[in-house]
Design an enzyme around this catalytic site. Structure first.
Site: not given
Length: 334
Positions: A80-81, A124, A148, A215
């Site tokens: 999880f890092a 993700t 990412y 937004f």
């Protein structure tokens, strides 16, 4: 005399962070022995359950990893890092590829040397990029639009290669919007800076922010604001443990998208925060942010069918109640 079952030991890398610390709580509750490795760059020592052994250090430090693997009979590693701020990844991709890809690769190679074959990877929805259809299933094209997401997809591909070449067993869990907090209020979301929608709205309700910004209010949704799939952090932890049990006892490696499969709009989140907290706050409309799709919804049917996983906290009110309880009575603060 009946034999006593020996505790299985899991290494949780990044176990002092938001999702990792909730994973640690679940593992301990299920009678695992837990070793946490975290450099505390974004995690918090106080978030780690005292029953776990916390080692402060870098996941690419060979001496630390070798010491852990020598002293403990680690059966699996949960990771999880990763760094996770999209805008920072765009501004400084080197930092993200170094941490999220290179250091993960180093960790995997140290695991191979130690003979540890089971790896649970926190991925993700950003690996998919812009959605071509909804809900997003495993077959959806993967075309990340920021470093990412690219860094996470690179690790997914590395894991597939390592499985073919070295027999590594892995599970990839891709989640959409992690949210909520431990229902008992022991730990919760605590980022600096905080960028996630629900805690930002709760900070506005608590008077810790002057405004809350929406937004874009002209999207093709029921109220014009973006719709996102929110998944309770404890439900995420459940899925990780189920995935670990699956790859240990069944052949093959797995990847799952994790979400509620429904989603809520930004305006619905704001309205529910106001209702749960009883606090009004100023909401200001801003222009759309570049790259924000109208809706991102997960198809989690594979996880439900193959793991028997089902979210326990699908109701937005319950999710926000847990997060608000944590926001009001944090055991520790930054």
């Amino acid at each position: 005399m009946a034999s006593v079952k020996k505790q299985e030991t899991i290494l949780v890398v990044g176990g002092a962070g938001y999702i990792g610390s909730h994973m640690v709580l679940l593992l301990i509750r299920r009678d695992y022995h837990v070793v946490v490795l975290d450099d505390l760059s974004s995690g918090h020592q106080q978030a780690v359950d005292p029953a776990a052994e916390l080692i402060i250090g870098d996941m690419a430090d060979a001496a630390i990893l070798q010491d852990i693997f020598n002293r403990h009979n680690i059966s699996a590693v949960m990771h999880f890092a990763a760094f996770m701020l999209i805008d920072v990844s765009v501004a400084n991709p080197s930092e993200y590829y170094q941490n999220n890809v290179f250091k993960t690769l180093f960790l995997l190679d140290q695991m191979r040397t130690a003979g540890i074959n089971y790896f649970i990877f926190s991925s993700t929805a950003a690996v998919f990029g812009e959605s071509h259809y909804l809900p997003i299933d495993n077959a959806h094209p993967k075309n990340p639009v920021n470093p990412y997401g690219s860094s996470k997809l690179m690790v997914e591909r590395i894991l597939a290669d390592y499985a073919r070449a070295y027999g590594m067993r892995y599970a990839v869990l891709r989640y959409f919007n992690a949210c909520g907090a431990d229902p008992q209020g022991r730990i919760g979301e605590l980022h600096d800076p905080e960028t996630h929608l629900i805690p930002v709205a709760l900070q506005a309700a608590a008077g810790r922010r002057e405004h809350f910004f929406i937004f874009g209010n002209d999207y093709d949704t029921e109220d014009g604001t973006c719709r996102r799939d929110y998944i309770h952090v404890c439900d995420l932890a459940d899925a990780h443990l189920l995935a670990l049990e699956k790859i240990k006892h069944e052949a093959g490696n797995v990847s799952y998208n994790l979400g509620n499969g429904n989603g809520f709009t930004v305006q619905q989140v704001v309205d529910t925060v106001k209702q749960v907290t009883g606090c009004d706050f100023i909401v200001q409309q801003q222009a759309r942010r570049a790259g924000d799709p109208a809706a991102l919804i997960a198809d989690a049917s594979n996880a439900q069918n193959e793991l028997g996983w089902k979210p326990n906290y699908q109701d937005l009110t319950t999710i926000i109640q847990h997060a608000w309880q944590w926001e009001q009575s944090r055991v520790f603060r930054l």
